[in-house]
Every structure is written in structure tokens, then in C-alpha cells.
Design an enzyme around this catalytic site. Structure first.
Site, PDB file in Angstrom:
ATOM      1  N   GLU A 198      21.650  82.834  73.968  1.00 41.22           N
ATOM      2  CA  GLU A 198      22.134  83.443  75.214  1.00 41.22           C
ATOM      3  C   GLU A 198      20.943  83.999  75.975  1.00 41.22           C
ATOM      4  O   GLU A 198      20.086  84.676  75.392  1.00 41.22           O
ATOM      5  CB  GLU A 198      23.129  84.558  74.911  1.00 41.22           C
ATOM      6  CG  GLU A 198      23.616  85.318  76.143  1.00 41.22           C
ATOM      7  CD  GLU A 198      24.620  86.409  75.798  1.00 41.22           C
ATOM      8  OE1 GLU A 198      25.374  86.240  74.804  1.00 41.22           O
ATOM      9  OE2 GLU A 198      24.641  87.450  76.501  1.00 41.22           O
ATOM     10  N   GLU A 226      22.023  91.720  83.750  1.00 31.13           N
ATOM     11  CA  GLU A 226      23.265  92.436  83.519  1.00 31.13           C
ATOM     12  C   GLU A 226      23.037  93.900  83.857  1.00 31.13           C
ATOM     13  O   GLU A 226      21.919  94.409  83.745  1.00 31.13           O
ATOM     14  CB  GLU A 226      23.810  92.248  82.103  1.00 31.13           C
ATOM     15  CG  GLU A 226      22.936  92.687  80.980  1.00 31.13           C
ATOM     16  CD  GLU A 226      23.580  92.409  79.620  1.00 31.13           C
ATOM     17  OE1 GLU A 226      24.799  92.169  79.548  1.00 31.13           O
ATOM     18  OE2 GLU A 226      22.838  92.440  78.627  1.00 31.13           O
TER      19      GLU A 226
END
Length: 282
Positions: A162, A167
Site C-alpha cells: 500500500e 492521508e
């Protein structure tokens, strides 16, 4: 202390994606050469100029609360139900809008949207970038990220890898994180670094979040400021970033990373995406 390097680019002309190696301090006692790869061939351009729905040849919708795939709360104790309704995801005013709402929907108290390109657009290595204005408020979790191909279901997370390009905790409007997850360094043990704006906020204007990903490293950028490099030697486990990855954008509500909304969280909240562009080196 890391010395920030600024690279000037015209984001509308991929031929300007040229950069030679530059010096960068990775510690107080030694200098190292910063690797930077030239990416000058555009492979995906989503400009969101045509109002309506997303291009079905590029985008898929993740729906529900994750229970149908055995991950209630999407594995993170999230509170939203993802939909494909225009109330939650739509193209208008020249941009993609992902809207988180407080409303009762199929057993959830919130709705939002999560879109991804699995099986439709996937790429190994390159520059991936998006120009985004973030939502704001306790318990909001906007993200622009990537997952590796699961090789027809033979691999699962975190083995597939990932890459979190951006974020954000909605309660921290000046800070974003860039991270990688893999076997031995996933979830709370991800290899990550924060970037903080000086005198600005991510919810009051657009900013460009990007990575440049090559065989042995991933460079992280905000508005062309290079703030981190994660190298093969930096991860405490297997480097799992040598496969095709697909793109994901979403706004989660609640979850382990951000906590739940509170009385001061105002809904609805929008993540606005001006464009997404991807380049390869050849």
C-alpha cells in the site's frame, strides 16, 4: 534534519518533468545523493471537465460498509456507508466532489464515497499526482492512495503493498502523511512521514499531492516540495513495490486513525479533486 528541495514544474506540460539528482541531508552527519527519475509520458489524465458521473472505463465504486467482503468498518472501525449516489460522488463545476454526509443509510449514520481503478488502470512506477482541496473536521479521513495488484486473489494485504500518497486527519488541517505498508510494517507500524504547511491549511485551497516511484525508492511531494524519500533499504521487511498498483480516493468517517466525529464536526464535508495525472518514464 531533512532539507526540503523545491522543484518547479508546469503541471500542464509533461515534457517539463525533468530533474537531475540533487543533494539532500538524510541525517545530521552525512550527505547522500537524492535520486530523482524523469517521468515524461502521460498515461492517465482525469481533468473532470465533463459534468456527471465518473468514466466507467476508468473507475469502480466500492460500496457498503465493508461487511460484504468480511471487513465491517472497512477493517478500521469506520462509520460510513460508501455509495455511488451523486449526493456522495459527482463531477460538477470542473472537479470531482466526494461528499461525506451525516444521514441514516442502510444501518450507518454517515455516507461517503470511495472510488478506485482496479483492473481498469494500473501501473508500475511513475509519477502519480492529484490537485485536491481537503475537507475539515474531527473524525474525517480523506485519502489519495494506492494498492498493489492481488495477482488474481493469491495475495492479500499487506503483502500486496500500500502506498499512501496523502492521508489526513480532518482535525489537523495543516498536516498530511505519506506512508508505505508492507509485510512487517503495516497499519500502526507503517513507514511514514508527516508534512506540515506553514501559514496555510489544506481545507482552504488546493494543493498538489504526488509521488515519484521507481524501482528502489518512492519520493513524496506536496506542491513540488520534496519532503521524504522511502528507499528499499528503509523498510523493515520485504519491499513489495515492484508490481502494478491501482488508484483509490475516498473520504472515510471515523476509524482508528482519526476517531469519531464530535459535536463540532460540521456536515456535509467535501473533498474536491481538480485533476489526477499519471506519468511513466517511457
Amino acid at each position: 534534519m531533512i532539507k526540503r528541495i523545491i522543484k518547479k514544474r508546469n503541471h500542464f506540460n509533461s515534457s517539463l518533468f525533468v530533474m537531475l539528482s540533487v543533494a539532500m541531508f538524510f541525517g545530521c552527519d552525512s550527505d547522500e545523493t537524492q535520486q530523482v527519475t524523469t517521468f515524461n509520458n502521460i498515461t492517465l489524465a482525469q481533468e473532470f471537465d465533463t459534468a456527471g458521473s465518473l468514466d466507467p472505463n476508468i473507475w469502480n465504486y466500492d460500496l457498503g460498509n465493508g461487511s460484504d467482503i468480511g471487513l465491517p468498518g472497512w477493517g478500521n472501525n469506520e462509520l460510513q456507508n460508501y455509495t455511488d449516489r451523486p449526493e456522495n460522488v459527482v463531477i460538477e463545476d470542473g472537479m470531482l466532489k466526494i461528499t461525506a454526509r451525516q444521514e441514516s443509510f442502510e444501518g450507518s449514520a454517515y455516507t461517503s464515497a470511495r472510488i478506485q481503478t482496479k483492473g481498469k488502470f494500473q501501473q508500475k512506477y511513475g509519477r502519480f499526482e492529484a490537485r485536491i482541496q481537503l475537507p475539515w473536521g474531527q473524525g474525517l479521513w480523506p485519502a489519495f492512495w494506492m494498492l498493489g495488484d492481488d495477482n488474481e486473489g493469491t495475495e492479500i494485504w499487506p503483502q500486496i503493498g500500500e502506498i499512501d500518497i496523502m492521508e489526513n486527519r480532518g482535525q489537523e488541517p495543516t498536516i498530511i502523511n505519506g506512508s508505505v505498508h508492507g509485510p512487517g510494517y503495516s497499519a500502526g507500524n507503517a513507514v511514514t512521514k508527516a508534512f506540515e504547511l506553514d501559514g496555510d491549511r489544506f481545507d482552504t485551497g488546493f494543493h498538489v499531492f504526488g509521488i515519484e516511484w521507481s524501482e528502489d525508492y518512492i519520493n513524496y511531494y506536496v506542491d513540488d516540495v520534496l519532503y521524504n524519500q522511502i528507499r528499499r533499504s528503509d523498510v523493515p521487511g520485504e519491499w513489495v513495490f515492484d508490481d502494478e498498483f491501482f488508484i483509490i480516493l475516498n473520504v472515510a468517517v471515523g476509524g482508528n486513525y482519526v476517531g469519531s466525529p464530535n459535536a463540532q464536526t460540521v456536515f456535509p464535508q467535501e473533498m474536491l479533486v481538480d485533476y489526477i495525472r499519471v506519468y511513466s518514464a517511457d
